[in-house]
Enzyme design. Structure first.
Site, PDB file in Angstrom:
ATOM      1  N   HIS A  81       0.834  -1.199   0.000  1.00  0.00           N
ATOM      2  CA  HIS A  81       0.000   0.000   0.000  1.00  0.00           C
ATOM      3  C   HIS A  81       0.872   1.255   0.000  1.00  0.00           C
ATOM      4  O   HIS A  81       0.448   2.311  -0.472  1.00  0.00           O
ATOM      5  CB  HIS A  81      -0.916   0.041   1.233  1.00  0.00           C
ATOM      6  CG  HIS A  81      -1.973  -1.014   1.233  1.00  0.00           C
ATOM      7  ND1 HIS A  81      -1.742  -2.296   1.675  1.00  0.00           N
ATOM      8  CD2 HIS A  81      -3.270  -0.980   0.831  1.00  0.00           C
ATOM      9  CE1 HIS A  81      -2.854  -3.009   1.563  1.00  0.00           C
ATOM     10  NE2 HIS A  81      -3.792  -2.232   1.051  1.00  0.00           N
ATOM     11  N   ASP A  91      -4.476  -6.174  -8.195  1.00  0.00           N
ATOM     12  CA  ASP A  91      -4.733  -5.509  -6.922  1.00  0.00           C
ATOM     13  C   ASP A  91      -4.908  -4.024  -7.245  1.00  0.00           C
ATOM     14  O   ASP A  91      -4.751  -3.602  -8.397  1.00  0.00           O
ATOM     15  CB  ASP A  91      -3.572  -5.741  -5.945  1.00  0.00           C
ATOM     16  CG  ASP A  91      -3.991  -5.609  -4.485  1.00  0.00           C
ATOM     17  OD1 ASP A  91      -5.085  -5.064  -4.230  1.00  0.00           O
ATOM     18  OD2 ASP A  91      -3.228  -6.034  -3.605  1.00  0.00           O
TER      19      ASP A  91
END
EC number: 3.2.1.52
Length: 348
Positions: free
Chosen positions: A177, A249
């Site tokens: 992230h 993702d």
């Protein structure tokens, strides 16, 4: 051509979001905690999407359990996946609770008219801070046993299973992230350990979709798996024989920045073998991609992608009020909530 899954800004559907969702490139949306206030509100939001957007959309969420559970108030507090093997000594009880968790999650989400929760996590081990207790176990055999039961519970309700994060995110310390992680382990070790859960579940026909990691495996390829034709076409498709859908993702994550700007990320992931691309938390980037992203594909590839997408929609739906009176739901709710409370106490 429907490729993108995008997100919403808040708890009500805005007119400009309807227009974005109706764009030909958009295949669906993913919901987050910011979209949820309570059960009635989320049902109203989803109903608005279904009624106002003039095409079928795949509505998704990350409702894994434990700390990754976007909707909480009024729903079962699902235990972290690590809790099954860590707190329960009897292997049969571990597997039973994994099945209950998969069933309960899928039943609650489909009752809210959500098609898909991106689950289960198939990463080995708990050392990666982005994964941690989201992982079932650090041993592949035990992980496979628990994941099988979790998926079977989902399947009982009619929800497809998405294994993530291929070929394995569990052995890197960095959080994708926030940055692009690098896994420097030998190729032989990754194939002997991390890939085995994916390989086993694909062979059993239990995975309907796979989500690759924004991780660079330096001894195998110089691109993140989410944008690597080596991992997605050569390994996942050819060697493992996977025929389901491949989701990227979130391409808004810092870990995807290695591939360039947002249009470049979408282009590379699509060319590498992804069928569906997630782009979240970047509203300006969504507009940019919808304006500038011009995928070039054969008609046959588009048909294959659409077929894979169509298989991911929920197969059935129990009415929310009816679900909450069912004996299975009530029993699962009690047992799973107790296990999660025990897990939180255990972790201190």
């Amino acid at each position: 051509m429907s490729i993108l899954l995008i997100d919403l800004s808040g708890q009500e559907l805005r007119q400009e979001e309807i227009e974005l969702l109706e764009h030909p490139l958009v295949a669906g949306l993913i919901l987050f905690s910011r979209n949820f206030y309570d059960i009635e509100q989320i049902r109203h939001l989803i109903r608005s999407v279904r009624q106002k957007v003039k095409k079928p959309l795949l509505i998704t969420v990350d409702q894994e359990g434990g700390r990754v559970q976007r909707f909480r108030q009024g729903l079962t507090q699902l235990p972290a996946m690590q809790s099954f093997a860590c707190l329960l000594s009897d292997p049969q009880e571990q597997q039973e609770m994994a099945w209950r968790a998969g069933w309960q999650m899928a039943a609650e989400m489909t009752a809210l008219d959500i098609d898909l929760s991106f689950a289960p996590v198939l990463d080995l081990g708990h050392q990666c801070k982005a994964i941690g207790d989201r992982s079932f176990h650090y041993e592949e055999k035990k992980l496979i046993e628990l994941a099988e039961k979790f998926i079977q519970g989902m399947r009982q309700i009619g929800m497809s299973a998405t294994g993530k994060h291929f070929p394995g995110h569990g052995h890197v310390l960095a959080d994708s992230h926030l940055e692009t992680p690098y896994d420097d382990r030998a190729k032989e070790l990754i194939f002997a350990q991390d890939i085995r859960p994916f390989q086993s579940l694909i062979k059993q026909g239990l995975l309907d979709a796979v989500m690759p990691a924004h991780v660079i495996y330096t001894q195998c390829d110089n691109q993140p798996a989410s944008g690597s034709s080596y991992w997605l076409k050569e390994v996942l498709r050819q060697q493992l024989g996977f025929q389901g859908a491949i989701f990227s993702d979130d391409l808004g994550m810092k870990g995807a920045g290695f591939m360039g700007d947002f249009v470049a990320r979408c282009t590379q992931s699509l060319q590498a073998g992804c069928d569906l691309l997630l782009l979240c938390n970047e509203p300006e980037a969504v507009v940019q991609v919808l304006d500038r992203f011009k995928p070039q594909e054969s008609q046959n590839k588009r048909i294959i992608r659409q077929t894979r997408l169509n298989k991911l929609f929920k197969k059935q739906r129990i009415d929310w009020q009816t679900l909450r009176t069912q004996r299975d739901w009530l029993e699962n709710h009690k047992k799973l909530t107790a296990l999660q409370q025990d897990w939180l106490a255990y972790k201190g």
